[in-house]
Design a protein around this motif. Structure first.
Motif, PDB file in Angstrom:
ATOM      1  N   HIS A 155      54.512  41.168  75.731  1.00 53.76           N
ATOM      2  CA  HIS A 155      55.233  39.908  75.568  1.00 53.76           C
ATOM      3  C   HIS A 155      56.631  40.190  75.038  1.00 53.76           C
ATOM      4  O   HIS A 155      56.847  41.161  74.308  1.00 53.76           O
ATOM      5  N   ARG A 156      57.571  39.305  75.383  1.00 57.73           N
ATOM      6  CA  ARG A 156      58.877  39.362  74.745  1.00 57.73           C
ATOM      7  C   ARG A 156      58.740  38.904  73.298  1.00 57.73           C
ATOM      8  O   ARG A 156      57.983  37.977  73.001  1.00 57.73           O
ATOM      9  N   SER A 157      59.490  39.517  72.400  1.00 58.52           N
ATOM     10  CA  SER A 157      59.450  39.108  70.997  1.00 58.52           C
ATOM     11  C   SER A 157      60.797  39.378  70.354  1.00 58.52           C
ATOM     12  O   SER A 157      61.566  40.227  70.804  1.00 58.52           O
ATOM     13  N   VAL A 158      61.095  38.618  69.299  1.00 53.69           N
ATOM     14  CA  VAL A 158      62.328  38.813  68.553  1.00 53.69           C
ATOM     15  C   VAL A 158      61.988  38.827  67.068  1.00 53.69           C
ATOM     16  O   VAL A 158      61.248  37.967  66.580  1.00 53.69           O
ATOM     17  N   GLU A 317      60.295  43.283  79.902  1.00 52.89           N
ATOM     18  CA  GLU A 317      59.534  42.068  79.655  1.00 52.89           C
ATOM     19  C   GLU A 317      58.700  42.137  78.387  1.00 52.89           C
ATOM     20  O   GLU A 317      58.368  41.119  77.801  1.00 52.89           O
ATOM     21  N   ASP A 318      58.298  43.354  77.976  1.00 54.63           N
ATOM     22  CA  ASP A 318      57.482  43.475  76.769  1.00 54.63           C
ATOM     23  C   ASP A 318      58.272  44.073  75.605  1.00 54.63           C
ATOM     24  O   ASP A 318      57.704  44.585  74.651  1.00 54.63           O
ATOM     25  N   ALA A 319      59.605  44.000  75.694  1.00 61.89           N
ATOM     26  CA  ALA A 319      60.430  44.623  74.662  1.00 61.89           C
ATOM     27  C   ALA A 319      60.541  43.733  73.435  1.00 61.89           C
ATOM     28  O   ALA A 319      60.501  42.511  73.524  1.00 61.89           O
ATOM     29  N   THR A 320      60.673  44.377  72.270  1.00 64.52           N
ATOM     30  CA  THR A 320      60.943  43.660  71.023  1.00 64.52           C
ATOM     31  C   THR A 320      62.432  43.733  70.734  1.00 64.52           C
ATOM     32  O   THR A 320      63.011  44.812  70.665  1.00 64.52           O
ATOM     33  N   HIS A 321      63.049  42.567  70.579  1.00 61.11           N
ATOM     34  CA  HIS A 321      64.485  42.502  70.304  1.00 61.11           C
ATOM     35  C   HIS A 321      64.693  42.468  68.798  1.00 61.11           C
ATOM     36  O   HIS A 321      64.132  41.621  68.091  1.00 61.11           O
ATOM     37  N   LEU A 322      65.510  43.400  68.288  1.00 62.17           N
ATOM     38  CA  LEU A 322      65.818  43.466  66.863  1.00 62.17           C
ATOM     39  C   LEU A 322      67.112  42.715  66.601  1.00 62.17           C
ATOM     40  O   LEU A 322      68.147  43.013  67.199  1.00 62.17           O
ATOM     41  N   MET A 323      67.047  41.749  65.686  1.00 64.03           N
ATOM     42  CA  MET A 323      68.207  40.913  65.377  1.00 64.03           C
ATOM     43  C   MET A 323      68.859  41.408  64.080  1.00 64.03           C
ATOM     44  O   MET A 323      68.169  41.636  63.081  1.00 64.03           O
TER      45      MET A 323
END
Length: 361
Positions: A155-158, A317-323
């Motif tokens: 899943h995409r995640s942030v 599509e399954d990457a975790t985005h670091l903010m």
């Protein structure tokens, strides 16, 4: 008051029901611009609005997004995530159905079933704390995870970049000249605790500062816990007592202020303090205002909604985005004192002191 019908619009505009339907649903046809304008004015006059349910059946879109949260709807500072998500949804013509489960798995299952039955166009699963979660059964494959990352991926995640945030906090203290820097950590085990500690250790290594395990103190995640941990640290011998403290969150930093003031210590003259969260009504309201690391709640909420709606597409599509978690500089950091203040400059008796915190030794 009875709901206006499409036939009411047709009668007011002097056209057929079919013409009204074509105009209100923006269907390409040979209807003149003059007629289209007359139909829309008639719709406004009679108070007609197309049924979102009926439109959804035709377009396979309901213009709605489901957002399931554990507790963020009832947490003031995390509510910024909701604001970011709602703003992005509104800008893209969507409404948000928010269901707060309070962390109850039974309510969570019911919420997923309810939103699925509503045929929402997208779904977001949000948590109050940055953590790793199991994917609840029934969530669509396209669900975006907000402030959490799924255990199995897919899943995409942030999430906030807590390791970089912890490192940025400690760099502020190193840049001010400090070498005895404590980390007051939570006694719970969220992934944020581990990541912020990794950032702390990373910067000490960069600066050539040996890691002193007695300066990593765990306590209850509250002002009371921060005060207890600070008392423990300030009771250390002169040569080991910290000149600066990095705290897991702003509430714990507020407790450090209390402990310091009780001893007659001045912040930042005698002790520098950095918090984390930039929590509303806490960080900026301290005396002096607290330097802290901001959690990018609003930006994360926007990002999650834009990805869920397909407005933003970046990475796997399954990457975790670091903010990024930026440092908010205020007045609680200064150079280390030439001589560390003695710990016996208390303003209150020992009997008022809270329970001691545990340390990593």
């Amino acid at each position: 008051m009875a709901r206006a019908r499409i036939s009411d619009v047709a009668a007011a505009a002097g056209v057929s029901v079919t013409t009204v339907s074509l105009v209100m649903n923006d269907v390409e046809s040979r209807i003149s611009d003059e007629t289209r304008q007359r139909v829309r004015e008639a719709a406004r006059t009679v108070g007609y609005a197309p049924s979102s349910v009926a439109r959804g059946l035709r377009t396979q879109q309901t213009r709605t997004v489901g957002l399931i949260s554990d507790q963020i709807a009832t947490t003031p500072f995390a509510g910024r995530m909701l604001a970011g998500a709602q703003d992005a949804a509104r800008e893209n013509g969507h409404l948000v159905y928010l269901l707060d489960t309070g962390g109850d798995e039974t309510i969570e299952r019911e919420a997923i079933r309810a939103l699925t039955a509503q045929q929402v166009d997208a779904m977001i699963y949000a948590c109050m704390w940055h953590r790793v979660v199991d994917v609840p059964q029934g969530l669509p494959a396209q669900t975006v995870f907000l402030d959490c990352r799924p255990e199995a991926g897919g899943h995409r995640s942030v999430v906030p970049d807590d390791r970089a945030g912890g490192a940025a906090a400690v760099r502020e203290l190193v840049a001010a000249g400090h070498r005895r820097i404590a980390y007051i950590d939570t006694d719970e085990t969220p992934i944020a605790s581990t990541l912020r500690h990794e950032g702390y250790v990373e910067v000490l290594a960069e600066a050539g500062i040996p890691v002193d395990a007695t300066l990593h103190v765990r306590a209850e995640t509250s002002a009371l816990g921060g005060r207890a941990a600070a008392d423990l640290l300030l009771d250390l011998p002169d040569e080991r007592r910290p000149t600066a403290v990095f705290c897991f969150n702003d509430r714990m930093a507020a407790g450090v202020y209390i402990a310091a003031h009780r001893r007659g210590l001045d912040i930042p003259r005698d002790l520098s303090v950095v918090g984390y969260d930039d929590q509303q009504l806490i960080a900026a309201e301290q005396d002096p205002p607290l330097t802290t690391v901001a959690l990018p709640h609003y930006a994360m909420g926007r990002w999650a909604m834009e990805v869920a709606l397909g407005v933003r597409a970046e990475g796997d599509e399954d990457a975790t985005h670091l903010m990024e978690c930026p440092v908010i500089r205020r007045d609680s950091v200064g150079p280390p004192p030439a001589q560390v203040a003695k710990p016996n400059r208390r303003r209150a008796s020992h009997t008022e002191r809270p329970p001691e915190a545990a340390t990593d030794r």
